[in-house]
Design a protein around this motif. Structure first.
Motif, short mmCIF file in Angstrom:
data_model
loop_
_atom_site.label_atom_id
_atom_site.label_comp_id
_atom_site.label_asym_id
_atom_site.label_seq_id
_atom_site.Cartn_x
_atom_site.Cartn_y
_atom_site.Cartn_z
N LYS A 188 19.01 37.91 45.79
CA LYS A 188 17.52 37.95 46.14
C LYS A 188 16.91 38.15 44.79
O LYS A 188 17.18 39.20 44.18
CB LYS A 188 17.51 38.96 47.14
CG LYS A 188 16.09 38.70 47.81
CD LYS A 188 15.94 39.84 48.83
CE LYS A 188 14.48 40.11 49.30
NZ LYS A 188 13.87 40.94 48.59
N ILE A 208 25.39 32.62 58.04
CA ILE A 208 25.39 31.04 58.12
C ILE A 208 25.44 30.88 59.57
O ILE A 208 26.65 31.01 60.05
CB ILE A 208 26.56 30.42 57.47
CG1 ILE A 208 26.70 30.88 56.21
CG2 ILE A 208 26.43 29.03 57.26
CD1 ILE A 208 25.40 30.62 55.19
N ILE A 264 21.77 30.82 46.62
CA ILE A 264 22.85 30.58 47.27
C ILE A 264 24.01 30.00 46.23
O ILE A 264 23.50 29.19 45.60
CB ILE A 264 22.73 29.40 48.51
CG1 ILE A 264 21.49 29.72 49.22
CG2 ILE A 264 24.00 29.33 49.26
CD1 ILE A 264 21.65 30.72 50.42
N PHE A 294 29.18 27.05 47.54
CA PHE A 294 29.02 27.09 49.09
C PHE A 294 28.02 25.72 49.43
O PHE A 294 28.32 24.96 50.40
CB PHE A 294 28.11 28.31 49.56
CG PHE A 294 27.93 28.16 50.97
CD1 PHE A 294 28.71 28.52 51.88
CD2 PHE A 294 26.61 27.68 51.36
CE1 PHE A 294 28.37 28.40 53.10
CE2 PHE A 294 26.42 27.58 52.66
CZ PHE A 294 27.11 28.10 53.77
N ILE A 295 27.08 25.45 48.54
CA ILE A 295 26.13 24.51 49.07
C ILE A 295 27.08 23.04 48.68
O ILE A 295 26.90 22.28 49.57
CB ILE A 295 25.09 24.40 47.66
CG1 ILE A 295 24.32 25.44 47.67
CG2 ILE A 295 24.27 23.07 47.78
CD1 ILE A 295 22.81 25.38 47.84
N CYS A 319 24.86 36.31 48.67
CA CYS A 319 23.90 35.72 47.74
C CYS A 319 23.08 36.52 47.06
O CYS A 319 23.39 37.83 46.98
CB CYS A 319 22.90 34.83 49.08
SG CYS A 319 23.99 33.77 50.03
N CYS A 341 24.21 36.65 53.51
CA CYS A 341 23.53 35.57 54.05
C CYS A 341 24.42 35.20 55.08
O CYS A 341 25.40 34.78 55.11
CB CYS A 341 23.36 34.27 52.94
SG CYS A 341 22.64 33.02 53.68
N ILE A 345 16.92 28.18 47.04
CA ILE A 345 17.49 27.61 48.30
C ILE A 345 16.11 26.87 48.63
O ILE A 345 15.71 25.85 48.21
CB ILE A 345 18.16 28.29 49.10
CG1 ILE A 345 18.33 27.83 50.54
CG2 ILE A 345 17.32 29.56 49.46
CD1 ILE A 345 19.27 28.46 51.62
#
Ligand SMILES: *[C@@H]1O[C@H](CO)[C@@H](O)[C@H](O)[C@H]1NC(C)=O
Ligand SMILES: *[C@@H]1O[C@H](CO)[C@@H](O)[C@H](O)[C@H]1NC(C)=O
Ligand SMILES: *[C@@H]1O[C@H](CO)[C@@H](O)[C@H](O)[C@H]1NC(C)=O
Ligand SMILES: *[C@@H]1O[C@H](CO)[C@@H](O)[C@H](O)[C@H]1NC(C)=O
Ligand SMILES: *[C@@H]1O[C@H](CO)[C@@H](O)[C@H](O)[C@H]1NC(C)=O
Length: 570
Positions: free
Chosen positions: A76, A66, A83, A87-88, A74, A64, A18
């Protein structure tokens, strides 16, 4: 208008870095106008790095939140957060898909699904029309079929029964004119011309066939007659592949038909395309498809048919499945004649672009309202809430302009004055207010505008307006004297408006389709990417015929929007 949309598999769950990546991608795109793909070293090395790590997953799941409203899962990894691309995609309207490149998987990311064709050569009114050599009007789903009577598309866009839509007919004509100039030469096979090429037709008992000299056309022609009771007709087996454009000259003295027997190879399915003397548009059952070619007429007429399209549209009617046929799978098996008449010059070819272009041009000559100069749109149209409904019969600046582009080219190519006269008459609605049966309106009582839809209040649709200007430019370039002068006056006024109003359509990250946000005081109607790229292609064209820098600078900025660049904020 129709555009090709890139089909992208969004379901793929792809992880992308991200913050780090997003900011590096957005801030380092300085050269984006030259290339759709940006290679960014930082990005690449980070990506490789992750790829390596992914072989040995070392990540944790993390929630995450929003905008404080919704939670998605998400991942890490160290200090980096990944992400899901699905979704993006939705959130930013970014498009992406996994591709295989040199045997390796790669994720391709697109800000826009549309492309720009920058020719850089000066636009020529005798040449290709914008990027229309890429158009395939007849395959569009909203084209019911190609009319057997007129050889032009019948639209179902706003009325399922089907109707003639001048804008679409013109696009059909302009695309074939453009393809004629860009595609390889057609390969033609003469099946029968009653003179140099004669076939051994099968003539059943009771049928008659002979070759005679017809003085009217100064040519040997084939005369035939089959009794009404005979169902087999006069036929010839040809077993031909690859050339699927049929052309023939026909003079039908009595009700009858021309039938083409087609085979879909591999499946061995047989279909019959019947061109019959009636006015039914399209009719199909089992493996029989019928196109009406009008009542029996006692004069010569040319019939040009795209057999692949005719079969495809018939199949669409029979089984709604709409499986796309491929050219290579089709074989022309037989030609069968029924009724009483004469036939000549039966050919199969790989293309017949000019015949199809002239089918469109002739329609515009034969169907213009001589008084008003318009081609009416025979459908109701509601453009937006708050705008009065357009009742059937309205004129469109885009339809008029496109028709003028067709007719100017037909006049240039044939030298026939009737095309010029029709084009000149088509200027009339440009001088009549849109609320009075024309297409003219004013922006703030100051700038003229030619309306694609003559709405109340005005809509100021950008692409239709520019297409009308291109039509005016075509006539001004190809005509001379007073005709050219009239077109030039309308063109110059329109260009002055365009130069003054163009940036009203700029949102800082894209364009609006129209100015309804101004006339209706509502949210802007954002242009989706294919309309945005039409705006850009139009500006690039205008930039080659008018040296005002507004076209160059604006088109550059609008191209940048397509790769994610935005206007800077305060
Ligand atoms: C950007 O353009 C410059 C000059 O045209 C060129 O040298 C450079 O390689 C380009 N960079 C990219 C990422 O395309
Ligand atoms: C284009 O039209 C010309 C006639 O104007 C014809 O001679 C030529 O073969 C056509 N070419 C193609 C590719 O259709
Ligand atoms: C058939 O084609 C020839 C050669 O182009 C032409 O002279 C003749 O008039 C055509 N026949 C008909 C019936 O139009
Ligand atoms: C063809 O058929 C139509 C309708 O059946 C009929 O009205 C017409 O007279 C026929 N034409 C000829 C030339 O026989
Ligand atoms: C042609 O246009 C005139 C003038 O606008 C109009 O009065 C007439 O009804 C139109 N004719 C047809 C057949 O639509």
């Amino acid at each position: 208008m129709l555009y090709m949309m890139m089909r992208i598999n969004f379901k793929t769950f792809v992880l992308l870095v991200i913050v780090g990546i997003l900011s590096s991608v957005f801030t380092s795109w300085n050269n984006c106008s030259s290339s759709f793909f940006i290679r960014n070293r930082d990005w690449e090395s980070q990506f490789r790095h992750k790829e390596h790590l992914n072989n040995d997953p070392d990540y944790q799941e993390i929630d995450c939140l929003i905008n404080g409203r919704k939670i998605i899962t998400c991942r890490k990894e160290g200090n980096e957060v990944f992400i899901p691309f699905s979704f993006i995609h939705k959130y930013f309207e970014i498009y992406g898909k996994i591709v295989i490149n040199d045997g390796l998987e790669r994720f391709d990311w697109y800000h826009s699904y549309s492309k720009i064709t920058d020719r850089k050569v000066k636009y020529d009114s005798r040449g290709v029309f914008m990027t229309f050599e890429n158009y395939n009007v007849e395959v569009r789903e909203r084209v019911k079929c190609i009319s057997g009577v007129d050889g032009i598309p019948i639209s179902t866009q706003w009325e399922s029964q089907g109707y003639y839509y001048p804008t679409q007919i013109a696009q059909f004509g302009l695309s074939h004119y453009s393809k004629n100039l860009t595609e390889p030469e057609s390969v033609t096979k003469i099946i029968e011309d009653a003179d140099k090429v004669k076939q051994d037709w099968t003539v059943p008992q009771g049928c008659i066939m002979s070759r005679i000299y017809d003085e009217q056309v100064n040519s040997y022609v084939m005369k035939y007659a089959t009794p009404e009771s005979s169902s087999s007709g006069i036929s010839i087996k040809i077993d031909h592949v690859s050339k699927l454009m049929l052309k023939l000259d026909l003079c039908i003295r009595n009700n009858g038909s021309i039938t083409i027997e087609l085979e879909i190879r591999e499946k061995k399915d047989i279909y019959y395309l019947h061109y019959v003397t009636n006015n039914l548009v399209l009719h199909a059952y089992n493996n029989h498809i019928y196109y009406g070619i009008g009542q029996a007429y006692n004069h010569w007429k040319r019939l040009t048919r795209d057999l692949l399209i005719d079969l495809q549209k018939g199949l669409n009617l029979i089984n709604k499945a709409k499986k796309k046929l491929s050219k290579s799978k089709l074989k022309v098996v037989r030609v069968i004649l029924n009724g009483l008449g004469m036939i000549d010059n039966i050919t199969l070819a790989t293309s017949e672009h000019m015949e199809q272009f002239y089918d469109a041009a002739r329609w515009f000559v034969a169907n213009q309202n001589i008084t008003s100069g318009g081609w009416s749109n025979p459908v109701k149209r509601k453009v937006a809430n708050g705008m009065a409904i357009l009742e059937p019969g309205w004129y469109s600046s885009m339809g008029q302009g496109h028709a003028i582009s067709v007719l100017s080219r037909a006049y240039y190519h044939s030298g026939d004055e009737k095309y010029l006269q029709t084009a000149v008459r088509a200027l009339r609605p440009f001088r009549i207010l849109s609320n009075n049966g024309g297409i003219l309106t004013y922006f703030l009582d100051k700038y003229v505008w030619y309306e694609e839809y003559p709405t109340t209040p005005s809509s100021f649709i950008l692409n239709g307006f520019i297409y009308s200007l291109i039509g005016l430019y075509d006539l001004k370039s190809i005509a001379s004297g007073k005709d050219a002068e009239e077109a030039k006056k309308l063109f110059d006024q329109g260009m002055n408006s365009l130069k003054n109003m163009l940036t009203l359509f700029d949102t800082g990250s894209g364009t609006t389709y129209d100015l309804r946000h101004f006339t209706l005081k509502i949210a802007p109607n954002l242009a989706r990417w294919d309309y945005h790229s039409t705006h850009v292609n139009q500006l690039l064209l205008l930039n080659t015929i008018d040296n005002d820098p507004i076209f160059g600078t604006t088109s550059e900025r609008w191209i940048d929007y397509m790769s994610g660049k935005k206007a800077s904020h305060n």
